[in-house]
Write a protein that holds these residues in place. Structure first.
Motif, PDB file in Angstrom:
ATOM      1  N   TYR A  16       0.829  -1.210   0.000  1.00 15.44           N
ATOM      2  CA  TYR A  16       0.000   0.000   0.000  1.00 15.44           C
ATOM      3  C   TYR A  16       0.865   1.263   0.000  1.00 15.44           C
ATOM      4  O   TYR A  16       2.015   1.233   0.431  1.00 15.44           O
ATOM      5  N   ASP A  17       0.235   2.370  -0.420  1.00 15.13           N
ATOM      6  CA  ASP A  17       0.813   3.706  -0.242  1.00 15.13           C
ATOM      7  C   ASP A  17      -0.041   4.441   0.785  1.00 15.13           C
ATOM      8  O   ASP A  17      -1.266   4.293   0.772  1.00 15.13           O
ATOM      9  N   VAL A  18       0.592   5.241   1.630  1.00 16.65           N
ATOM     10  CA  VAL A  18      -0.145   6.222   2.445  1.00 16.65           C
ATOM     11  C   VAL A  18       0.567   7.555   2.254  1.00 16.65           C
ATOM     12  O   VAL A  18       1.780   7.650   2.489  1.00 16.65           O
ATOM     13  N   ARG A  19      -0.184   8.567   1.799  1.00 16.76           N
ATOM     14  CA  ARG A  19       0.427   9.884   1.573  1.00 16.76           C
ATOM     15  C   ARG A  19      -0.383  10.919   2.343  1.00 16.76           C
ATOM     16  O   ARG A  19      -1.563  11.134   2.057  1.00 16.76           O
ATOM     17  N   SER A  20       0.248  11.565   3.312  1.00 19.95           N
ATOM     18  CA  SER A  20      -0.424  12.601   4.093  1.00 19.95           C
ATOM     19  C   SER A  20      -0.161  13.970   3.505  1.00 19.95           C
ATOM     20  O   SER A  20       0.926  14.236   2.983  1.00 19.95           O
ATOM     21  N   GLU A  21      -1.160  14.842   3.628  1.00 23.16           N
ATOM     22  CA  GLU A  21      -0.996  16.247   3.223  1.00 23.16           C
ATOM     23  C   GLU A  21      -0.661  17.101   4.435  1.00 23.16           C
ATOM     24  O   GLU A  21      -0.217  18.223   4.310  1.00 23.16           O
ATOM     25  N   GLN A  22      -0.922  16.551   5.619  1.00 26.25           N
ATOM     26  CA  GLN A  22      -0.690  17.296   6.866  1.00 26.25           C
ATOM     27  C   GLN A  22      -0.290  16.271   7.934  1.00 26.25           C
ATOM     28  O   GLN A  22      -0.921  15.212   8.025  1.00 26.25           O
ATOM     29  N   ILE A  23       0.762  16.555   8.703  1.00 28.06           N
ATOM     30  CA  ILE A  23       1.191  15.582   9.713  1.00 28.06           C
ATOM     31  C   ILE A  23       1.148  16.147  11.126  1.00 28.06           C
ATOM     32  O   ILE A  23       1.451  15.442  12.087  1.00 28.06           O
ATOM     33  N   VAL A  24       0.782  17.419  11.237  1.00 28.27           N
ATOM     34  CA  VAL A  24       0.680  18.010  12.581  1.00 28.27           C
ATOM     35  C   VAL A  24      -0.667  18.708  12.710  1.00 28.27           C
ATOM     36  O   VAL A  24      -1.111  19.424  11.805  1.00 28.27           O
ATOM     37  N   PHE A  25      -1.329  18.457  13.840  1.00 27.59           N
ATOM     38  CA  PHE A  25      -2.660  18.993  14.117  1.00 27.59           C
ATOM     39  C   PHE A  25      -2.621  19.538  15.541  1.00 27.59           C
ATOM     40  O   PHE A  25      -2.906  18.814  16.502  1.00 27.59           O
ATOM     41  N   GLY A  26      -2.167  20.757  15.712  1.00 26.48           N
ATOM     42  CA  GLY A  26      -2.077  21.343  17.049  1.00 26.48           C
ATOM     43  C   GLY A  26      -1.068  20.612  17.914  1.00 26.48           C
ATOM     44  O   GLY A  26       0.141  20.646  17.651  1.00 26.48           O
ATOM     45  N   ARG A  27      -1.561  19.920  18.932  1.00 20.80           N
ATOM     46  CA  ARG A  27      -0.680  19.204  19.863  1.00 20.80           C
ATOM     47  C   ARG A  27      -0.471  17.744  19.462  1.00 20.80           C
ATOM     48  O   ARG A  27       0.060  16.946  20.240  1.00 20.80           O
ATOM     49  N   ILE A  28      -0.931  17.376  18.276  1.00 19.38           N
ATOM     50  CA  ILE A  28      -0.837  15.974  17.814  1.00 19.38           C
ATOM     51  C   ILE A  28       0.039  15.909  16.562  1.00 19.38           C
ATOM     52  O   ILE A  28      -0.166  16.669  15.615  1.00 19.38           O
ATOM     53  N   ALA A  29       1.011  14.981  16.568  1.00 19.94           N
ATOM     54  CA  ALA A  29       1.843  14.770  15.373  1.00 19.94           C
ATOM     55  C   ALA A  29       1.723  13.322  14.923  1.00 19.94           C
ATOM     56  O   ALA A  29       1.670  12.409  15.754  1.00 19.94           O
ATOM     57  N   LEU A  30       1.681  13.114  13.612  1.00 22.30           N
ATOM     58  CA  LEU A  30       1.741  11.756  13.049  1.00 22.30           C
ATOM     59  C   LEU A  30       3.176  11.483  12.634  1.00 22.30           C
ATOM     60  O   LEU A  30       3.843  12.362  12.086  1.00 22.30           O
ATOM     61  N   MET A  31       3.631  10.252  12.850  1.00 20.43           N
ATOM     62  CA  MET A  31       4.964   9.859  12.377  1.00 20.43           C
ATOM     63  C   MET A  31       4.957   8.395  11.936  1.00 20.43           C
ATOM     64  O   MET A  31       3.960   7.693  12.089  1.00 20.43           O
ATOM     65  N   GLY A  32       6.077   7.929  11.399  1.00 22.02           N
ATOM     66  CA  GLY A  32       6.194   6.530  10.967  1.00 22.02           C
ATOM     67  C   GLY A  32       5.152   6.201   9.914  1.00 22.02           C
ATOM     68  O   GLY A  32       4.778   7.038   9.083  1.00 22.02           O
ATOM     69  N   ASP A  33       4.661   4.962   9.963  1.00 21.98           N
ATOM     70  CA  ASP A  33       3.701   4.522   8.947  1.00 21.98           C
ATOM     71  C   ASP A  33       2.348   5.212   9.097  1.00 21.98           C
ATOM     72  O   ASP A  33       1.543   5.182   8.166  1.00 21.98           O
ATOM     73  N   ALA A  34       2.073   5.819  10.234  1.00 24.07           N
ATOM     74  CA  ALA A  34       0.822   6.576  10.383  1.00 24.07           C
ATOM     75  C   ALA A  34       0.856   7.815   9.483  1.00 24.07           C
ATOM     76  O   ALA A  34      -0.183   8.265   8.994  1.00 24.07           O
ATOM     77  N   ALA A  35       2.045   8.355   9.253  1.00 26.73           N
ATOM     78  CA  ALA A  35       2.175   9.577   8.448  1.00 26.73           C
ATOM     79  C   ALA A  35       2.338   9.255   6.958  1.00 26.73           C
ATOM     80  O   ALA A  35       1.635   9.821   6.115  1.00 26.73           O
ATOM     81  N   PHE A  36       3.269   8.367   6.647  1.00 33.25           N
ATOM     82  CA  PHE A  36       3.546   8.008   5.248  1.00 33.25           C
ATOM     83  C   PHE A  36       3.952   6.542   5.181  1.00 33.25           C
ATOM     84  O   PHE A  36       4.752   6.098   6.001  1.00 33.25           O
ATOM     85  N   VAL A  37       3.451   5.837   4.177  1.00 31.94           N
ATOM     86  CA  VAL A  37       3.987   4.506   3.887  1.00 31.94           C
ATOM     87  C   VAL A  37       4.499   4.530   2.456  1.00 31.94           C
ATOM     88  O   VAL A  37       3.729   4.739   1.518  1.00 31.94           O
ATOM     89  N   GLY A  38       5.802   4.377   2.335  1.00 35.20           N
ATOM     90  CA  GLY A  38       6.408   4.218   1.011  1.00 35.20           C
ATOM     91  C   GLY A  38       6.523   2.724   0.772  1.00 35.20           C
ATOM     92  O   GLY A  38       6.846   1.969   1.691  1.00 35.20           O
ATOM     93  N   ARG A  39       6.233   2.289  -0.443  1.00 40.12           N
ATOM     94  CA  ARG A  39       6.358   0.848  -0.737  1.00 40.12           C
ATOM     95  C   ARG A  39       7.764   0.382  -0.362  1.00 40.12           C
ATOM     96  O   ARG A  39       8.732   1.164  -0.476  1.00 40.12           O
ATOM     97  N   PRO A  40       7.913  -0.869   0.024  1.00 42.05           N
ATOM     98  CA  PRO A  40       9.203  -1.292   0.582  1.00 42.05           C
ATOM     99  C   PRO A  40      10.393  -1.233  -0.369  1.00 42.05           C
ATOM    100  O   PRO A  40      11.520  -1.414   0.085  1.00 42.05           O
ATOM    101  N   HIS A  41      10.177  -0.940  -1.670  1.00 43.29           N
ATOM    102  CA  HIS A  41      11.329  -0.854  -2.598  1.00 43.29           C
ATOM    103  C   HIS A  41      12.362   0.155  -2.106  1.00 43.29           C
ATOM    104  O   HIS A  41      13.541   0.037  -2.416  1.00 43.29           O
ATOM    105  N   VAL A  42      11.910   1.191  -1.402  1.00 46.55           N
ATOM    106  CA  VAL A  42      12.876   2.192  -0.932  1.00 46.55           C
ATOM    107  C   VAL A  42      13.604   1.710   0.328  1.00 46.55           C
ATOM    108  O   VAL A  42      14.603   2.290   0.719  1.00 46.55           O
ATOM    109  N   GLY A  43      13.062   0.674   0.984  1.00 42.75           N
ATOM    110  CA  GLY A  43      13.706   0.159   2.197  1.00 42.75           C
ATOM    111  C   GLY A  43      13.885   1.238   3.245  1.00 42.75           C
ATOM    112  O   GLY A  43      14.901   1.309   3.924  1.00 42.75           O
TER     113      GLY A  43
END
Ligand code: FAD
Length: 415
Positions: free
Chosen positions: A290-317
């Motif tokens: 799967y791909d996950v592409r976020s347009e925004q990763i910070v919402f006030g006091r909340i930040a997304l990181m790791g696979d919650a923020a973006f998933v690049g297909r494993p080809h990039v390792g």
């Protein structure tokens, strides 16, 4: 000392938790799973930034981190070498990294069986409710709760995983059961095989008990194969009794009929070295890509990181390295600005575009793989060109390419 909640206790969450705890913050980590997460996952390609994140987490790195390879090789269907490339990399495993990060973190601050249900915030605090009725508050919340993030579902409900059109068969095979031919021609390399529109890759990793000694290691493989979403994917994600697991089939439930067909295909289209590895891997499992592409990763006091923020297909390792990088970046800005929304905004400025580039780069590599052979260009020359491109571009650190001012192609592939 600020109160910081981390949601998700896999590698991303543990990177953030360790680094922030060392910085002197009052960190509490909430993890959904109640048992150990160990035992899941397989091989992980390491990059320099991953070693930096481990050091920042307070973990001493030595040669036991993984198995070092110095060369890449692409095998043709007959097992001969189509091309080779010098590239030194250390290959480790998900369990090794999990063990290092988990042992290094305070067990009283790692709460398990905590499924975060809702998050909310006001001008001063962020609040979390868990399914077991418990609730928590903090100055900041960092969500590293994975590809199907419950936190992201609330703050950015329009973003979610998008199926790439193919799956990956994965597994690890003991070194000790492989033939001398496979050991001599493949085992010590980061290897590839490129059937039409598909890709097999693999590399050696530590064996049982993280043993990196010759004779005790394992070969980790990832075999990308197309699967239509409406039909083949549903079948592959269903067990032998027909029960469908739409968000991912547990390794032990993968149908024996599908394993049988996969091994038959391997004998027909893969180099014999890979066919042997698949034949001798006791429990191959599969994952949809799967791909996950976020347009925004910070919402006030909340930040997304790791696979919650973006998933690049494993080809990039890059999945684990990216999570480590993001954890270091969040911690850096908190140490500079304090545990305030402005620190998370600074993290977003530094990482949002880079995360989007990782996703685009992974899509480019996926399209390149899917296009291979589609134009009837499987002559020796184009196969060799494919092999050279794939070896040069797969699982290399995009941040270091960008830092070195190198071009990072993300546009549609041309063969
Ligand atoms: C085929 C394949 C090969 C890969 N190869 C590589 C590679 O070579 N190199 C690499 O760097 N990466 C690789 N990856 C990616 C890598 O595994 C992840 O990107 C990495 O682990 C970072 O993920 P994370 O910690 O953010 O999320 P995850 O690892 O998904 O963890 C999320 C955690 O959050 C918990 N959780 C979920 N929901 C809740 C909730 N509501 N409340 C509380 N907790 C919750 C989960 O139980 C889990 O522990 C590969 C992936 C695939 C599919």
């Amino acid at each position: 000392m600020a109160k910081i909640l981390i949601v998700g206790g896999s590698l991303g969450g543990l990177f953030a938790a360790n680094i922030l705890l060392r910085q002197g913050q009052d960190v509490l980590l909430l993890e959904k799973a109640s048992g150990s997460l160990d035992g899941r996952g397989a091989g992980i390609v390491t990059h320099d930034a991953l070693a930096d994140a481990l050091r920042e987490a307070g973990i001493r790195i030595d040669e036991n981190l993984g198995v070092k390879v110095s060369k890449r090789v692409t095998l043709g269907a007959d097992g001969s070498s189509l091309g080779e490339m010098d590239l030194t990399q250390t290959l480790t495993s998900w369990s090794r990294l999990y063990q290092l990060l988990k042992e290094n973190f305070s067990s009283e601050r790692y709460l398990q069986g905590k499924t975060v249900k809702t998050v909310s915030q006001d001008a001063d605090k962020v609040y979390v409710d868990c399914e077991d009725g418990s609730n928590y508050s903090a100055d900041l919340l960092i969500a590293s709760d994975g590809i199907r993030s419950a936190v992201r579902a609330q703050v950015a409900p329009a973003v979610g995983p998008e199926y790439a059109g193919y799956i990956a068969w994965r597994g690890v095979c003991d070194e000790g059961c492989l033939s001398k031919y496979t050991l001599d021609t493949l085992f010590n390399y980061f290897g590839f095989c490129l059937p039409n529109g598909e890709q097999m890759l693999g590399y050696p990793v530590a064996g049982s008990g993280n043993n990196t000694r010759v004779g005790s290691r394992r070969y980790n493989f990832v075999w990308y194969r197309p699967a239509s979403e409406e039909d083949e994917l549903i079948k592959l994600l269903s067990d032998a009794d027909g029960h469908h697991y739409p968000t991912g089939i547990p390794p032990a439930k993968v149908s024996w009929q599908h394993i049988h067909s996969m091994r038959s295909a391997a004998r027909e289209i893969l180099a014999p070295q890979y066919a042997e590895i698949l034949e001798k891997t006791p429990a191959p499992f599969l994952q949809a890509i799967y791909d996950v592409r976020s347009e925004q990763i910070v919402f006030g006091r909340i930040a997304l990181m790791g696979d919650a923020a973006f998933v690049g297909r494993p080809h990039v390792g890059m999945g684990v390295t990216k999570a480590g990088d993001e954890a270091m970046c969040i911690a850096k800005h908190i140490s500079l600005l304090g545990a305030v929304p402005a620190a998370l905004d600074a993290y977003s400025v530094e990482r949002l575009h880079l995360g989007q580039q990782v996703v685009a780069r992974a899509q480019y590599l996926g399209r390149y793989m899917q296009a291979q052979g589609a134009k009837g260009n499987r002559d020796g020359e184009s196969l060799k060109r494919n092999a050279d491109t794939v070896m040069a571009e797969t699982a290399v650190d995009i941040s270091s390419l960008l830092a070195a001012g190198k071009a990072v192609p993300v546009a549609a592939a041309t063969l």
